[in-house]
Design an enzyme around this catalytic site. Structure first.
Site, PDB file in Angstrom:
ATOM      1  N   HIS A  79      -3.892  -5.179  -0.619  1.00  0.00           N
ATOM      2  CA  HIS A  79      -3.704  -5.687   0.739  1.00  0.00           C
ATOM      3  C   HIS A  79      -3.738  -7.212   0.759  1.00  0.00           C
ATOM      4  O   HIS A  79      -4.805  -7.816   0.895  1.00  0.00           O
ATOM      5  CB  HIS A  79      -4.785  -5.120   1.658  1.00  0.00           C
ATOM      6  CG  HIS A  79      -4.579  -3.677   1.982  1.00  0.00           C
ATOM      7  ND1 HIS A  79      -3.963  -3.255   3.136  1.00  0.00           N
ATOM      8  CD2 HIS A  79      -4.867  -2.559   1.276  1.00  0.00           C
ATOM      9  CE1 HIS A  79      -3.894  -1.928   3.135  1.00  0.00           C
ATOM     10  NE2 HIS A  79      -4.438  -1.491   2.010  1.00  0.00           N
ATOM     11  N   CYS A 111       0.831  -1.208   0.000  1.00  0.00           N
ATOM     12  CA  CYS A 111       0.000   0.000   0.000  1.00  0.00           C
ATOM     13  C   CYS A 111       0.869   1.265   0.000  1.00  0.00           C
ATOM     14  O   CYS A 111       1.567   1.526  -0.970  1.00  0.00           O
ATOM     15  CB  CYS A 111      -0.965  -0.052   1.174  1.00  0.00           C
ATOM     16  SG  CYS A 111      -2.215   1.257   1.178  1.00  0.00           S
ATOM     17  N   GLU A 170      -2.949  -9.109   3.070  1.00  0.00           N
ATOM     18  CA  GLU A 170      -3.403  -9.596   4.379  1.00  0.00           C
ATOM     19  C   GLU A 170      -4.923  -9.612   4.480  1.00  0.00           C
ATOM     20  O   GLU A 170      -5.478 -10.135   5.454  1.00  0.00           O
ATOM     21  CB  GLU A 170      -2.818  -8.715   5.486  1.00  0.00           C
ATOM     22  CG  GLU A 170      -3.553  -7.428   5.768  1.00  0.00           C
ATOM     23  CD  GLU A 170      -3.374  -6.342   4.721  1.00  0.00           C
ATOM     24  OE1 GLU A 170      -4.033  -5.302   4.829  1.00  0.00           O
ATOM     25  OE2 GLU A 170      -2.557  -6.541   3.792  1.00  0.00           O
TER      26      GLU A 170
END
Length: 374
Positions: free
Chosen positions: A349, A265, A351
């Site tokens: 992202h 990011c 995650e």
């Protein structure tokens, strides 16, 4: 009886609805997120600092809230805009309703407005400055507040949301069957720069054997090198990367020392900026958990979680940088790797939290890179 609430945009558009959080006034950049679930993770994501988040899915709050789903120690979003909030949540993990959770944390929120109309405005005109007001309503005051908001462009928010002190992290992801956090034997010393890091990023790194030290955004490079890290992680975060000259200076040194680097990011944008690329403000950004991204090396298409309002301008990347991923929504850059040093980054992202885990292999790539370097 519910309190009244309004959302006022800088162009003068006014939406009237009901307050579903705290009373007060909050200003920020109005964005829309297309995720069906994960509202708690979105609101506690530091990347949403100074943003009023519109959730396009009509029913928000069905599963309530639980402390285990926080992505930071507080709510960072400036406010929440939804169509409907249920009176009673239904989920075995729920500890509190969304409305009560918002009120307890002082978050101004509005429900009962036409979020489809609002989203169309944001798509056509781009992200808008706005003001949320709940309780005692003063439209003129809210409109003045919206127009006086200077915007996120040029704002260095990384040092605002970053931790003030370094700390260690060992906790992996949650094992729901045992209701406990996983642990793994540490193998690699990793320093994570906190520009607004989400907890699930730290959990996914720790679960893969990373002995993590999380440091403030402005930590001098000499202090990090003194820890003899096997790798450096550049976290997600809010705001414009351009003012973050302290981060660029540190990353330059890590590149020269050939320390393995992985960025996500804002960390991705900072890595690109360090090697000479330009980062530009997007019209309305990417916010959601269903964004298709293509791996240009394998041709594989992955569904990803996204949350960013700036993008790397591929045309400004130097010849020693390879583009690895690209958005299939608008063709914007989603990933790069340096050809002469062990460094790579991803705009989305991996995650998730919320979202799919199609791209979590990037964490494994970071581990492989550190193993090869050591």
């Amino acid at each position: 009886m519910t309190e009244p609430a309004i959302l006022v945009l800088e162009d003068g558009t006014v939406f009237e609805g009901d307050a579903v959080g705290a009373n007060g006034l909050s200003v920020g950049e109005v964005v829309f997120n297309t995720s069906l679930t994960g509202y708690q993770e979105v609101l506690t994501d530091p990347s949403y600092a100074y943003q009023l988040v519109t959730l396009t899915y009509p029913h928000i709050g069905n599963t309530g809230c639980t402390d285990q789903d926080d992505e930071a120690n507080k709510v960072w979003a400036a406010g929440l805009i939804v169509r409907d909030v249920p009176r009673r949540p239904s989920n075995w993990r729920s500890q509190i309703s969304l409305s009560d959770w918002l009120a307890a944390r002082g978050v101004v929120a509005i429900a009962g407005i036409d979020t489809r109309k609002l989203t169309r405005i944001l798509r056509e005109k781009g992200a808008q400055h706005g003001a949320l007001m709940a309780g005692e309503i003063d439209v003129d005051r809210a409109q003045d507040a919206a127009r006086q908001f200077t915007g996120i462009k040029g704002m260095d928010l990384a040092k605002v949301v970053s931790t003030k002190q370094a700390y260690s992290w060992y906790e992996g992801q949650l094992d729901l069957d045992r209701n406990e956090w996983k642990r793994a034997a540490p193998q690699y010393k990793v320093v994570a720069y906190d520009y607004g890091v989400k907890l699930n990023i730290l959990r996914m790194l720790a679960e893969r054997g990373c002995d993590l030290t999380v440091v403030p955004a402005q930590t001098p490079v000499d202090e990090v090198l003194a820890l003899c890290p096997d790798g450096v992680f550049l976290s997600n975060g809010p705001g414009d990367p351009e003012p973050c000259d302290y981060a660029v200076a540190a990353i330059k040194t890590f590149i020269m020392r050939r320390v393995p680097i992985f960025g996500i990011c804002l960390g991705h944008q900072l890595l690109a900026q360090t090697v000479g690329a330009k980062v530009v403000k997007m019209r309305h950004g990417h916010h959601g958990a269903n964004h298709p991204v293509q791996d240009l090396r394998s041709g594989r298409v992955m569904i990803t979680s996204q949350n960013h309002g700036f993008a790397v301008d591929e045309a400004t990347l130097p010849s020693n940088v390879r583009v690895t991923h690209r958005s299939l929504f608008d063709g914007t850059n989603q990933g790069i790797e340096l050809l002469d040093v062990p460094a790579f980054s991803f705009q989305g992202h991996p995650e998730a939290s919320p979202g799919p885990h199609d791209v979590d292999v990037l964490f494994d790539r970071f581990i492989t890179m550190m193993a090869a370097q050591s």
